[in-house]
Each structure stands twice: as structure tokens, then as C-alpha cells.
Design an enzyme around this catalytic site. Structure first.
Site, PDB file in Angstrom:
ATOM      1  N   SER A  25      39.785  37.814  38.157  1.00 50.82           N
ATOM      2  CA  SER A  25      40.800  37.742  37.101  1.00 50.82           C
ATOM      3  C   SER A  25      41.622  36.486  37.316  1.00 50.82           C
ATOM      4  O   SER A  25      41.804  36.033  38.449  1.00 50.82           O
ATOM      5  CB  SER A  25      41.716  38.963  37.148  1.00 50.82           C
ATOM      6  OG  SER A  25      42.856  38.778  36.313  1.00 50.82           O
ATOM      7  N   TYR A  28      47.329  44.531  42.250  1.00 49.32           N
ATOM      8  CA  TYR A  28      46.143  44.139  41.473  1.00 49.32           C
ATOM      9  C   TYR A  28      45.845  42.657  41.633  1.00 49.32           C
ATOM     10  O   TYR A  28      44.694  42.268  41.859  1.00 49.32           O
ATOM     11  CB  TYR A  28      46.350  44.479  39.997  1.00 49.32           C
ATOM     12  CG  TYR A  28      45.205  44.043  39.109  1.00 49.32           C
ATOM     13  CD1 TYR A  28      44.056  44.816  39.015  1.00 49.32           C
ATOM     14  CD2 TYR A  28      45.277  42.869  38.361  1.00 49.32           C
ATOM     15  CE1 TYR A  28      42.992  44.428  38.194  1.00 49.32           C
ATOM     16  CE2 TYR A  28      44.226  42.478  37.546  1.00 49.32           C
ATOM     17  CZ  TYR A  28      43.093  43.254  37.467  1.00 49.32           C
ATOM     18  OH  TYR A  28      42.048  42.854  36.663  1.00 49.32           O
TER      19      TYR A  28
END
Length: 261
Positions: A141, A154
């Protein structure tokens, strides 16, 4: 259609990014092994892809946060000599500040986004090398390099995926193993609902089909890092150049002069 391409094992294949990868790879002629928790969704996707493409599609239901079920997928990667591509896609998101952190939620996220990703890669690599090569796609990501966007642990899990992919490339690229880290920005998938965020409050959300299609262009070009939403690739190149330039300055027996008392 004959099985002329290597088998691709895709995790998180029942919905979202994983389901689109499965679709695209099946239409490229890859036999598939689809991994996810939801057997019903896997069976439906497998039936559709068999009908549309004629490729072999196996389903392997597994919750990758559970050690015994993760071990079953690892065993398939070690033992199935047809596997030449691993799409390490399964993952989850969590949000919230560290000051209100839920340690159990963090642990579950790490088990899926870090432990499962690294164990599956470790299971796949020896066989791929023995067969002369293969490919691993790790879904990371942009948040792995954007700690300013507060999504708790995350971001750190995705930074791990990026670093692991780069380390694998350095170690194994010359031995025929291609590793790609895909760094999506906000993508329209079910992960947002599961993490408790309203995707409609976000701007610049990319359609999942467009994201995967762009990532596969990067795959065909053998990019190490693919950022589908980044218009100017030279920005990443400059980032990497600056990082590499620091390395030669790390081995010093004395602290840098700027730390002199």
C-alpha cells in the site's frame, strides 16, 4: 484451454483485488488455486472462471490468521510443482490512533498482513528456485511510505511488505525469481467496510479493476515497485536514489559530527 502457463495461487481471492487478479490471470491462461475464508464465494468464482476460460481452478478455503489453516496453504505451495506464481493479496485494515490501540486487533492484523505474507513467500520460494524461477506479487500500500495518514499499525504492516519485497529482489532476482510489490492507494473494495470506514467520505478512490489492470502492466514490465496511482515515476526513483545514497554513510565507527556534545 490447456494448462500451458504456471499455476497461480491467489490469496484473498473471494472478493476485491484478489477476485480481480483471479479473473485476469485465468483469462491469461493460468490455472488457479483460490484461497480465502468464504467457501461459497470461492466456489462461485471458480465455477465462473472455469466456464469462461476453461482453465483448472481449485479452491482452498483457509483463514490465514489460523496457524493450522495457514500451514495447509504453505504445504500446497511447497508440494505443488505446477505453482509458478503467488499473489500474496490477503490482508485487512484497521484504523485508530496508537493511544487507543486494541492490542488484540493489532496482533490479528500482523498475523494476516505480515506473518501470513512472509510464511507463504517462504513456502513458495524454494520450489520456484528449484524449477528455475517464478514470480511473487505482494500487495502492499502507499500507506507503507505515508505514516502521516493515521491508520495505526496498518501502515507499518505494509511498510514490512514493501521492505520484504525489495529484500527478496536483491537476494533472489538474479536466480530467476521476480518479486513485485504493488502499492495501491485507496481502492474500491470491501476492506473499507470491514475496517469500519465509509469509502464515500474519501476522494480519489480507484476502481479495483483499473487498479489490478495497471498493476499487471507493471508486472509485465517487471517493475519491482508498482504504484498505479502515481503519475510521475521519477518521484519514486528520486525517493529510492536518496535512500540508497544514505547507505554508504551508515558504516561509521564514530557518531556523526552533528551529534558531538
Amino acid at each position: 484451454m490447456s494448462d500451458i502457463r504456471p499455476t497461480a495461487l491467489v490469496t484473498g481471492a473471494s472478493t476485491g483485488i484478489g477476485a480481480v487478479y483471479a479473473d485476469r490471470l485465468a483469462h491469461r491462461g493460468h490455472p488457479l488455486i483460490l484461497v480465502a475464508r468464504n467457501r461459497e464465494k470461492l466456489d462461485a468464482l471458480a465455477a465462473r472462471l472455469r466456464a469462461e476460460t476453461g482453465v483448472r481452478v481449485d479452491v482452498l478455503p483457509a483463514d490465514l490468521t489460523q496457524p493450522s489453516q495457514l500451514a495447509a496453504v504453505e504445504a500446497r505451495l511447497r508440494e505443488d510443482e505446477t505453482i509458478g506464481l503467488l499473489v500474496n493479496n490477503a490482508g485487512a485494515a484497521a484504523h485508530g490512533a496508537f493511544a487507543q490501540a486494541d492490542a488484540d486487533a493489532f496482533d490479528a492484523l500482523i498475523r494476516l498482513n505480515v506473518t501470513a505474507v512472509s510464511r507463504l513467500a517462504a513456502a513458495a520460494v524454494p520450489g520456484m528456485l528449484a524449477r528455475g524461477g517464478g514470480a511473487i506479487i505482494n500487495i502492499a500500500s502507499v500507506l507503507g511510505v505515508a505514516p502521516e495518514i493515521p491508520l495505526g499499525i496498518y501502515n507499518a504492516t505494509k511498510a514490512f511488505v514493501i521492505a520484504m519485497s525489495q529484500a527478496m529482489t536483491v537476494e533472489l532476482g538474479s536466480r530467476g525469481l521476480y518479486v513485485q510489490a504493488v502499492m495501491p492507494a485507496a481502492t474500491r473494495t470491501e476492506i473499507w467496510k470491514r475496517s469500519g470506514r465509509d469509502i464515500e467520505t474519501l476522494t480519489g478512490v480507484m476502481d479495483v479493476d483499473k487498479m489490478v489492470d495497471a498493476a499487471l502492466v507493471g508486472f509485465d514490465r517487471r517493475e519491482t515497485i508498482t504504484i498505479p496511482s502515481l503519475p510521475d515515476a521519477s518521484q519514486w526513483d528520486a525517493f529510492e536514489t536518496a535512500r540508497v545514497a544514505m547507505i554508504q554513510n551508515f558504516p561509521n565507527a564514530e557518531p556523526a559530527a552533528r551529534y558531538a556534545a
